[in-house]
Write an enzyme that holds these catalytic residues in place. Structure first.
Site, mmCIF file in Angstrom:
data_model
loop_
_atom_site.group_PDB
_atom_site.id
_atom_site.type_symbol
_atom_site.label_atom_id
_atom_site.label_comp_id
_atom_site.label_asym_id
_atom_site.label_seq_id
_atom_site.Cartn_x
_atom_site.Cartn_y
_atom_site.Cartn_z
ATOM 1 C CG HIS A 1 12.282 14.875 5.361
ATOM 2 N ND1 HIS A 1 11.263 14.441 6.161
ATOM 3 C CD2 HIS A 1 12.016 16.156 5.084
ATOM 4 C CE1 HIS A 1 10.425 15.426 6.373
ATOM 5 N NE2 HIS A 1 10.861 16.479 5.746
ATOM 6 C CD1 TRP B 1 6.136 3.564 4.044
ATOM 7 C CD2 TRP B 1 7.476 4.356 2.428
ATOM 8 N NE1 TRP B 1 6.462 4.865 4.354
ATOM 9 C CE2 TRP B 1 7.284 5.372 3.377
ATOM 10 C CE3 TRP B 1 8.277 4.613 1.316
ATOM 11 C CZ2 TRP B 1 7.870 6.634 3.265
ATOM 12 C CZ3 TRP B 1 8.856 5.878 1.214
ATOM 13 C CH2 TRP B 1 8.651 6.865 2.173
ATOM 14 C CE LYS C 1 4.001 27.237 -1.151
ATOM 15 N NZ LYS C 1 4.733 28.129 -2.038
ATOM 16 C CB THR D 1 5.148 25.168 5.948
ATOM 17 O OG1 THR D 1 6.347 24.439 5.692
ATOM 18 C CG2 THR D 1 3.976 24.349 5.478
ATOM 19 C CG ASP E 1 6.178 17.495 -27.011
ATOM 20 O OD1 ASP E 1 6.476 17.034 -25.893
ATOM 21 O OD2 ASP E 1 5.442 16.888 -27.808
ATOM 22 C CG HIS F 1 12.374 14.898 11.219
ATOM 23 N ND1 HIS F 1 12.290 16.081 10.540
ATOM 24 C CD2 HIS F 1 11.733 14.000 10.443
ATOM 25 C CE1 HIS F 1 11.630 15.895 9.412
ATOM 26 N NE2 HIS F 1 11.282 14.655 9.330
ATOM 27 C CG HIS F 2 11.821 10.488 9.091
ATOM 28 N ND1 HIS F 2 10.496 10.385 8.782
ATOM 29 C CD2 HIS F 2 12.283 11.539 8.373
ATOM 30 C CE1 HIS F 2 10.173 11.324 7.890
ATOM 31 N NE2 HIS F 2 11.241 12.033 7.631
ATOM 32 C CG HIS G 1 -1.577 1.307 1.517
ATOM 33 N ND1 HIS G 1 -2.581 1.820 0.732
ATOM 34 C CD2 HIS G 1 -1.358 2.231 2.487
ATOM 35 C CE1 HIS G 1 -2.963 2.999 1.214
ATOM 36 N NE2 HIS G 1 -2.230 3.272 2.273
ATOM 37 C CB SER H 1 -0.254 28.928 -6.078
ATOM 38 O OG SER H 1 0.485 28.533 -4.948
ATOM 39 N NE ARG I 1 4.127 3.691 10.688
ATOM 40 C CZ ARG I 1 4.967 4.356 9.878
ATOM 41 N NH1 ARG I 1 5.948 5.077 10.374
ATOM 42 N NH2 ARG I 1 4.811 4.299 8.580
ATOM 43 C CD GLU J 1 9.709 10.027 -2.811
ATOM 44 O OE1 GLU J 1 10.648 10.319 -3.580
ATOM 45 O OE2 GLU J 1 8.577 9.712 -3.191
ATOM 46 C CE1 TYR K 1 8.378 18.372 3.712
ATOM 47 C CE2 TYR K 1 10.641 19.086 3.725
ATOM 48 C CZ TYR K 1 9.472 18.834 4.396
ATOM 49 O OH TYR K 1 9.400 19.048 5.744
ATOM 50 C CB SER L 1 10.727 5.821 -14.208
ATOM 51 O OG SER L 1 9.633 6.647 -14.476
ATOM 52 C CB SER L 2 12.012 9.349 -10.476
ATOM 53 O OG SER L 2 10.848 8.751 -10.021
#
Lengths: 535, 375
Positions: free
Chosen positions: A255, A143, A333, A330, A107, A304-305, A78, A270, A452, A257, A259, A171-172
């Site tokens: 991290h 994950w 924004k 943040t 293009d 921080h993870h 998931h 926006s 979790r 990732e 963002y 790919s990315s």
């Protein structure tokens, strides 16, 4: 391209080829954008079905429908599918569709690379999903695949998982190279960097993040591969390796990732807010600087993870302070969005409803993120449902809502037809209510102590888990309405005008071309150095 | 307006329907550090709550006040350096305000000096091992919730999934230092009432400490995904008076001596089978299943296994040494000689293994001999 060439080559002007080969061989940014978007739409239902299995298992205490082992496979896949198969491809799809149109380019800069970067994605997910049919079952280590659970103690299919992650990364990276090249080289004359639409800005920065961190992820999985098959001990303590190293490498990727999955959303929101407020965006340049600072900060907050791995106190404090800093850009924004709406003339079409929900619920996710940044309190929050609530608030009503909003906002431009507004609003209200029903009570069970990634739980968590499951089923079903609405728009929609929205006047080049946008747009670049007639 | 109503009504609606504050908030803590972290959590929570109310309230106002009206044009402004400057400074001040109490608590939580009592905690798939370093007492703590409860065949008890066979007993009023590590994958040892959550990582020793002043029972769980039974390795800590604690240690030491005597005793087949079944239920069913069929391909079947039926020496070796590169761990430390002999006997005489194989009995003495020879 000059106007002279265009006028003499009408015979070269061609529409799309017919049949399946159109999609297989296409180098057209709109076709590839559609492919990305449909791919992520399908994966949304695949990953969503896994979430439904999870919520059915957690509906009541006690073993319900699947074994703990299969439950772990569901949790893992998931997460992987939603991150790499839904949110990221959907944003790349939007980038493909909108960036050339927003910067006045014909293009993408590298059309064949574009085709390749899409078509290896179904291969990657085919490999990943095929592990469900293999001996040992699909990946089951979450994950975040922490070693040594994902190395020494992993099912044999972990090798396929590593291969699949490598393809996704390739790919990315190709997609980002293409986006950066396009933005830096193919802007219409007169469109300076600080005149670019915010969605283009957000993607430019996101693409740099992707190029910076995808190789780090590739490094992490390659080290895993070496540990599993070639006798190295990068992460194996018994061989002198370091399991915590894995987490540092993973989160150095992970991290930024996170963002990558939210910055393009900032751009989209926006645009939608300024259109439906009938006002220009407030603080354009501070919006750009805010996105850039969030991106830069994302490289120095990864641990921080990992507040509970036993870092030295200096490390804990550094990562606590750096993480708290992110609240500043943040917050800027969010305040800018509010100021854009302030003294506007607001209407609430479906894209605007999703955008408003984004701002409100992203704020809640941001505030719980701020709580999580407080290291000593995080000892209590870490790896509980409080974290699950937090990241789902920023990813579902955050990233996913922004994608849904973008689809409603630009769908008339893509197809030339309007979607059904009543259905759209029904979809919104069902999603909005159920998303809160699903994720808000998770804060409570998390604080009350539910870890979790567990397939069964103690009795005191039963009531809220049942509410969460009901909310999740409702949210899952509501998305079928979205699919129906998109299909209805494509096949039975009413024709849309070029400008589509009343407030879209002067809100970007995409609104100056017909609806549907012609197969090739801007064969001649619009010249922005001259005063525009439509703005 | 509607947004605001929804967002804020939701939690309170559920609050009124369901039980108390305990079900929705963090444990207030049973120790000084736990209380301090709870206090910090509440401070931060109320600040965030206030910000949330202010932002969402302002948003609700704007959405209502500036909805499109006939004859009202939208304003044209798109910038205000003064405003942007002001709120950036405001955010910075709020953050500095939050970081001060957080830093103070952090430093207190990181006190690493030695304890009056030092306990080594080792995470195993899927159980905890507790070793009282000074007293040389060591035991394993397994989930004691029955399979019937987990499979909804029996009513679930009050402490469903939060109960174990052996509590970690600590004395009140003493400074206890926990040294936390793991034997296989990463686990995490969490007791919410103590506000301790430390990852148990193979090859590392992390520390945490606590001092409990009132007797009580405190429950927690493993909080790092550690494989399929991650949800089934709870932690139960029992704080008792220093006298009771002394008694507990003495009992544990005596039990160790008694075990040694049992090894010398002559055991009947029935006794071994009865004990073996209990040991099997507690230690083996998770992987090898009640019917001995295992779970292909990771956990092999014992029913019909050639080693179990005919190769006593190899089976003893597997139980004593574990299997390299597989989930099977060594039970030499976890089980007594008698228990190992009993469980081997049980597997050799169950599920038709006695009919198809030699059905031999293994005496505790043989396990002891294995240990002695190894030395």
């Amino acid at each position: 391209m000059s106007a002279v060439i265009e006028s003499h080559h009408d015979d070269h002007h061609h529409g799309p080829a017919k049949g399946f080969s159109r999609w297989l061989y296409t180098t057209n940014h709109k076709d590839i954008g559609s492919l990305y978007l449909w791919f992520s739409f399908i994966m949304l239902f695949v990953g969503g079905a896994m979430a439904m299995v999870i919520r059915a298992e957690l509906f009541e205490p006690g073993s319900q429908i699947v074994s703990p082992e299969f439950y772990n496979q569901m949790v893992t896949n998931h997460g992987l599918i939603m991150v790499f198969g839904v949110i990221m491809p959907a944003f790349v799809g939007l980038a493909n569709w909108m960036i050339p149109m927003q910067i006045g380019a014909p293009d993408m800069a590298l059309p064949r690379l574009n085709n390749l970067s899409f078509w290896i994605l179904p291969a990657a997910f085919g490999v990943l999903l095929s592990t469900f049919l293999m001996e040992g079952g699909a990946p089951n280590f979450g994950w975040t695949f922490y070693a040594p659970l994902s190395t020494e103690y992993a099912p044999p299919t972990v090798t396929f998982f590593i291969f699949s992650v490598h393809i996704m990364g390739a790919s990315s990276i190709m997609g980002s190279i293409n986006i950066i090249t396009t933005i830096l080289n193919m802007r219409a004359p007169g469109m300076t960097l600080m005149k670019m639409p915010l969605f283009v800005w957000s993607w430019l920065i996101t693409a740099y993040l992707l190029i910076a961190v995808m190789p780090v992820l590739a490094g992490a999985v390659t080290m895993m591969l070496m540990d599993i098959h070639f006798g190295t001990s990068f992460f194996n303590a018994a061989g002198g390796g370091d399991p915590v190293l894995f987490q540092h490498v993973f989160w150095f990727f992970g991290h930024p990732e996170v963002y990558i999955m939210i910055l393009p959303a900032f751009g989209i929101i926006s645009h939608i807010i300024e259109t439906f407020s009938r006002k220009p965006i407030f603080g354009y340049s501070s919006m750009v600087y805010a996105i850039a600072s969030i991106a830069l900060l994302s490289f120095v907050v990864w641990a921080h993870h990992m507040f509970t791995v036993g870092m030295p106190i200096a490390g804990e404090l550094f990562f606590m302070y750096s993480t708290m800093l992110i609240a500043i850009p943040t917050g800027v924004k969010v305040f800018n969005w509010l100021s854009t709406m302030f003294r506007g003339s607001l209407t609430f079409e479906t894209p605007m409803l999703f955008a408003i929900a984004f701002v409100a619920l992203f704020t809640i996710g941001g505030l719980s993120g701020l709580m999580l940044a407080i290291a000593p309190a995080d000892f209590q929050y870490h790896d509980t449902y409080f974290v699950v609530a937090h990241f789902h608030y920023v990813l579902v009503p955050g990233a996913l809502f922004s994608i849904v909003a973008a689809v409603y906002y630009w769908l008339p431009k893509w197809t030339g037809y309007m979607y059904d507004e009543v259905l759209g609003k029904t979809h919104f209200w069902l999603s909005f209510i159920s998303v809160n029903l699903t994720f808000f009570p998770m804060h409570f069970v998390g604080l009350a102590g539910m870890p979790r990634r567990i397939p069964d739980y103690a009795m005191q968590f039963a009531d809220y888990n049942m509410i969460v499951s009901v909310g999740a089923f409702l949210f899952g079903l509501s998305q079928l309405l979205f699919l129906f609405n998109v299909l209805k728009c494509v096949y039975y929609g009413k024709s849309a005008t070029a400008e589509v929205w009343e407030g879209a006047k002067g809100k970007g080049l995409e609104w100056t071309v017909d609806s549907p946008a012609p197969y090739h747009t801007f064969e001649t670049s619009p010249d922005l150095t001259k005063p525009q007639t439509n703005s | 307006m509607i947004f605001r109503t929804f967002l804020f009504a939701l939690p309170f609606m559920s609050l009124s329907v369901f039980a108390g504050w305990d079900d929705v908030n963090m444990s207030p803590g049973a120790t000084a550090l736990g209380q301090e972290i709870f206090g910090l959590h509440m401070t931060i929570f109320w600040i965030c709550f206030a910000i949330g109310v202010a932002v969402l309230g302002a948003m609700a106002f704007i959405l209502f006040r500036y909805r499109k009206k006939e004859g009202v044009e939208a304003a044209k402004f798109d910038d205000s350096t003064f405003l942007e400057f002001t709120w950036t400074i405001l955010f910075a001040l709020i953050l500095i305000g939050m970081s001060i109490p957080a830093t103070i608590t952090m430093i207190r939580a990181y006190d690493d000096t030695e304890g009056d009592i030092n306990i080594l905690i080792t995470g195993h798939q899927w159980k905890w091992q507790y070793e009282y370093i000074e007293d040389e007492v060591s035991f394993f703590s397994n989930l004691s919730t029955s399979l019937d409860e987990r499979n909804n065949l029996a009513p679930k008890g009050e402490n469903y999934l939060l109960e174990v066979d052996e509590h970690l007993v600590i004395p009140t009023g003493a400074r206890i230092r926990f040294l936390i590590t793991a034997n296989d994958v990463i686990h995490s040892w969490w007791v919410p009432d103590f506000a301790i959550k430390q990852d148990a990582i193979p090859g590392f020793v992390n520390t945490g400490w606590t001092q409990v002043n009132e007797p009580g029972i405190f429950r927690g769980q493993c909080t790092e995904l550690c494989g399929q039974y991650h949800g089934y390795m709870p932690i139960v800590v029992e704080a008792v008076s220093p006298e009771e604690y002394k008694e507990f240690i003495i009992q544990k030491k005596e039990a160790k001596l008694q075990q040694a005597a049992l090894t010398e005793k002559l055991w009947t087949t029935e006794e071994l089978m009865a004990m073996g079944e209990g040991v099997y239920q507690k230690n083996c069913v998770a992987c090898h299943q009640v019917n001995g069929e295992g779970l292909a391909p990771v956990f092999p079947a014992l029913a019909g296994s050639d080693i179990v039926m005919n190769d006593k020496a190899r089976q003893i070796e597997i139980l004593m040494e574990g299997v390299q590169g597989a989930a099977m761990q060594s039970y030499a430390e976890q089980l007594t000689e008698v228990e190992i002999a009993a469980v081997i006997t049980y597997t050799k005489r169950s599920w038709g293994n006695d009919v198809n194989g030699n059905g031999e009995i293994v005496a505790p003495k043989e396990i002891l001999d294995y240990k002695t020879n190894k030395l």
